[in-house]
Design a protein around this motif. Structure first.
Motif, mmCIF file in Angstrom:
data_model
loop_
_atom_site.group_PDB
_atom_site.id
_atom_site.type_symbol
_atom_site.label_atom_id
_atom_site.label_comp_id
_atom_site.label_asym_id
_atom_site.label_seq_id
_atom_site.Cartn_x
_atom_site.Cartn_y
_atom_site.Cartn_z
ATOM 1 N N UNK A 195 0.831 -1.212 0.000
ATOM 2 C CA UNK A 195 0.000 0.000 0.000
ATOM 3 C C UNK A 195 0.861 1.255 0.000
ATOM 4 N N UNK A 196 1.896 1.261 0.827
ATOM 5 C CA UNK A 196 2.765 2.436 0.911
ATOM 6 C C UNK A 196 3.568 2.628 -0.370
ATOM 7 N N UNK A 197 4.032 1.542 -0.962
ATOM 8 C CA UNK A 197 4.790 1.663 -2.219
ATOM 9 C C UNK A 197 3.927 2.274 -3.316
ATOM 10 N N UNK A 198 2.689 1.852 -3.411
ATOM 11 C CA UNK A 198 1.815 2.371 -4.472
ATOM 12 C C UNK A 198 1.564 3.862 -4.293
ATOM 13 N N UNK A 199 1.388 4.301 -3.069
ATOM 14 C CA UNK A 199 1.182 5.733 -2.833
ATOM 15 C C UNK A 199 2.420 6.525 -3.241
ATOM 16 N N UNK A 200 3.590 6.053 -2.847
ATOM 17 C CA UNK A 200 4.824 6.789 -3.137
ATOM 18 C C UNK A 200 5.097 6.812 -4.637
ATOM 19 N N UNK A 201 4.941 5.669 -5.308
ATOM 20 C CA UNK A 201 5.210 5.609 -6.751
ATOM 21 C C UNK A 201 4.237 6.503 -7.511
ATOM 22 N N UNK A 202 2.976 6.531 -7.116
ATOM 23 C CA UNK A 202 2.001 7.398 -7.793
ATOM 24 C C UNK A 202 2.390 8.859 -7.665
ATOM 25 N N UNK A 203 2.958 9.250 -6.530
ATOM 26 C CA UNK A 203 3.370 10.648 -6.368
ATOM 27 C C UNK A 203 4.664 10.945 -7.119
ATOM 28 N N UNK A 204 5.537 9.958 -7.214
ATOM 29 C CA UNK A 204 6.776 10.187 -7.970
ATOM 30 C C UNK A 204 6.500 10.277 -9.463
ATOM 31 N N UNK A 205 5.495 9.521 -9.943
ATOM 32 C CA UNK A 205 5.168 9.579 -11.369
ATOM 33 C C UNK A 205 4.600 10.939 -11.758
ATOM 34 N N UNK A 206 4.085 11.703 -10.791
ATOM 35 C CA UNK A 206 3.573 13.041 -11.084
ATOM 36 C C UNK A 206 4.694 14.053 -11.247
ATOM 37 N N UNK A 207 5.901 13.708 -10.827
ATOM 38 C CA UNK A 207 7.029 14.623 -10.904
ATOM 39 C C UNK A 207 7.874 14.310 -12.135
ATOM 40 N N UNK A 208 8.636 15.282 -12.568
ATOM 41 C CA UNK A 208 9.524 15.120 -13.714
ATOM 42 C C UNK A 208 10.900 14.690 -13.207
ATOM 43 N N UNK A 209 11.072 13.372 -13.094
ATOM 44 C CA UNK A 209 12.330 12.837 -12.574
ATOM 45 C C UNK A 209 13.326 12.522 -13.680
ATOM 46 N N UNK A 210 12.875 12.543 -14.929
ATOM 47 C CA UNK A 210 13.798 12.322 -16.051
ATOM 48 C C UNK A 210 14.093 10.871 -16.342
ATOM 49 N N UNK A 211 13.258 9.956 -15.912
ATOM 50 C CA UNK A 211 13.483 8.542 -16.197
ATOM 51 C C UNK A 211 12.487 7.659 -15.486
ATOM 52 N N UNK A 212 12.721 6.345 -15.594
ATOM 53 C CA UNK A 212 11.831 5.358 -14.995
ATOM 54 C C UNK A 212 12.314 5.027 -13.593
ATOM 55 N N UNK A 213 11.388 4.935 -12.668
ATOM 56 C CA UNK A 213 11.705 4.639 -11.279
ATOM 57 C C UNK A 213 11.954 3.141 -11.143
ATOM 58 N N UNK A 214 13.162 2.783 -10.689
ATOM 59 C CA UNK A 214 13.530 1.383 -10.486
ATOM 60 C C UNK A 214 13.403 0.960 -9.024
ATOM 61 N N UNK A 215 13.867 1.803 -8.126
ATOM 62 C CA UNK A 215 13.831 1.503 -6.705
ATOM 63 C C UNK A 215 13.476 2.778 -5.934
ATOM 64 N N UNK A 216 12.973 2.581 -4.743
ATOM 65 C CA UNK A 216 12.711 3.713 -3.848
ATOM 66 C C UNK A 216 13.191 3.356 -2.445
ATOM 67 N N UNK A 217 13.553 4.380 -1.711
ATOM 68 C CA UNK A 217 13.933 4.223 -0.309
ATOM 69 C C UNK A 217 13.240 5.305 0.505
ATOM 70 N N UNK A 218 12.666 4.921 1.624
ATOM 71 C CA UNK A 218 11.973 5.847 2.512
ATOM 72 C C UNK A 218 12.814 6.114 3.752
ATOM 73 N N UNK A 219 12.572 7.273 4.318
ATOM 74 C CA UNK A 219 13.161 7.594 5.607
ATOM 75 C C UNK A 219 12.209 8.514 6.361
ATOM 76 N N UNK A 220 12.308 8.490 7.675
ATOM 77 C CA UNK A 220 11.495 9.363 8.522
ATOM 78 C C UNK A 220 12.377 10.447 9.107
ATOM 79 N N UNK A 221 11.872 11.662 9.123
ATOM 80 C CA UNK A 221 12.563 12.806 9.708
ATOM 81 C C UNK A 221 11.743 13.279 10.896
ATOM 82 N N UNK A 222 12.300 13.110 12.092
ATOM 83 C CA UNK A 222 11.583 13.450 13.323
ATOM 84 C C UNK A 222 12.158 14.728 13.911
ATOM 85 N N UNK A 223 11.285 15.697 14.133
ATOM 86 C CA UNK A 223 11.681 16.981 14.723
ATOM 87 C C UNK A 223 10.801 17.265 15.924
#
Length: 309
Positions: free
Chosen positions: A223-251
């Motif tokens: 579920x999380x991968x599909x959400x992230x990939x759908x948002x990345x496809x909306x951006x102009x990244x200049x190529x096909x997405x092969x892998x993704x990595x997530x991280x959390x930033x806590x402040x």
């Protein structure tokens, strides 16, 4: 000489008072100045017998409308003013709304109540009713409310049109949702809860070393991968997405201006493992080839417009 035959105390005829001389009455005649024996005087009340040719005071006229019957029927309002079929429809609709309200209140109560026999037996049905539209978040009223801001960031490995691979910078997905919410009178449910709920679902179904807890953990990853990939496809990244990595930033939430408390607001990061992206992680009808073609066409158009300027 003629003499009067009648004599009285006042003397004979010529000396008598003329008022005392009366002519004999004819039979049935009545003196005009003598009141009738049976006629009421002006001081006596009128008899309670109506005249034959005048209607009684309290009797309505024959041609007058029936004011009593028309005035007693008050105009109907609300459901009572409707015809019988519409009254039945309105009553059924009100009954359905009442049942829905009672069921909803019961479901919300079971959702926020402590664990009990009903929630153990019917917890899945309660969750299906509550999520995602009627979600209840009571952390604000907890003894220790949340005092941290957690952002979800992503970076991707891209395969360009020439086959070269590169890794993008970190993209703050939470900041994008916040930008859509700020200033909007009616923010979308997707911007408010989609990514946040997916992240909570992922953390709640994984161990501390980022391993899934059974089927729910695997489902949360997909579920999380599909959400992230759908948002990345909306951006102009200049190529096909092969892998993704997530991280959390806590402040930590900074202290208010009136407080003398010192709080370290520097972010702390936690990186998660890389995920390989397949066509199953993309929206239906979108493949890696079509995504690459769309990205390439968009990039070429952008470069052409820039060259024209």
């Amino acid at each position: 000489m003629d003499s009067y035959d009648d004599t009285g105390a006042d003397g004979p005829g010529p000396q008598a008072s003329p008022e005392r001389v009366t002519a004999p009455r004819a039979a049935g005649a009545q003196a005009p100045d003598a009141p009738a024996a049976d006629a009421p005087t002006s001081d006596a009340p009128a008899p309670d017998v109506p005249a034959a040719d005048a209607p009684a005071a309290d009797a309505p006229a024959a041609d007058a409308p029936d004011s009593a019957s028309s005035g007693s029927a008050a105009p109907r309002a609300g459901i009572a003013a409707l015809s019988m079929p519409y009254q039945v429809v309105a009553a059924v609709a009100l009954a359905v709304l009442g049942v829905f309200a009672c069921v909803h209140l019961a479901m919300v109560f079971l959702h926020v109540a402590p664990s009990n026999t009903l929630t153990k037996q019917h917890g899945e049905a309660v969750d299906d009713w509550i999520y995602p539209e009627f979600e209840q978040n009571w952390k604000l009223f907890a003894p220790n409310p949340l005092q941290q801001n957690i952002a979800v960031e992503v970076r991707a490995q891209i395969a360009g049109a020439d086959g070269a691979r590169r890794t993008t910078d970190w993209i703050d997905l939470t900041a994008q949702d916040a930008a859509k919410i700020r200033g909007s009178l009616v923010p979308s449910h997707t911007a408010q809860n989609e990514l946040r709920r997916a992240w909570d679902f992922y953390l709640g179904s994984h161990t501390d070393d980022d391993r899934p807890n059974g089927m729910r953990g695997e489902l949360s990853e997909s579920y999380l991968r599909r959400i992230v990939v759908a948002r990345l496809d909306e951006r102009e990244l200049g190529g096909r997405v092969l892998k993704i990595q997530l991280r959390s930033a806590t402040r930590s939430v900074p202290a208010p201006a009136w407080s003398a408390e010192k709080i370290d607001t520097r972010p702390s990061y936690r990186n998660y493992r890389w995920w390989r992206i397949t066509d199953a992680d993309r929206p239906a009808g979108t493949t890696a080839t079509t995504a690459t073609a769309a990205t390439t066409a968009t990039t070429a158009t952008t470069k052409t417009e820039a060259a024209a300027r």
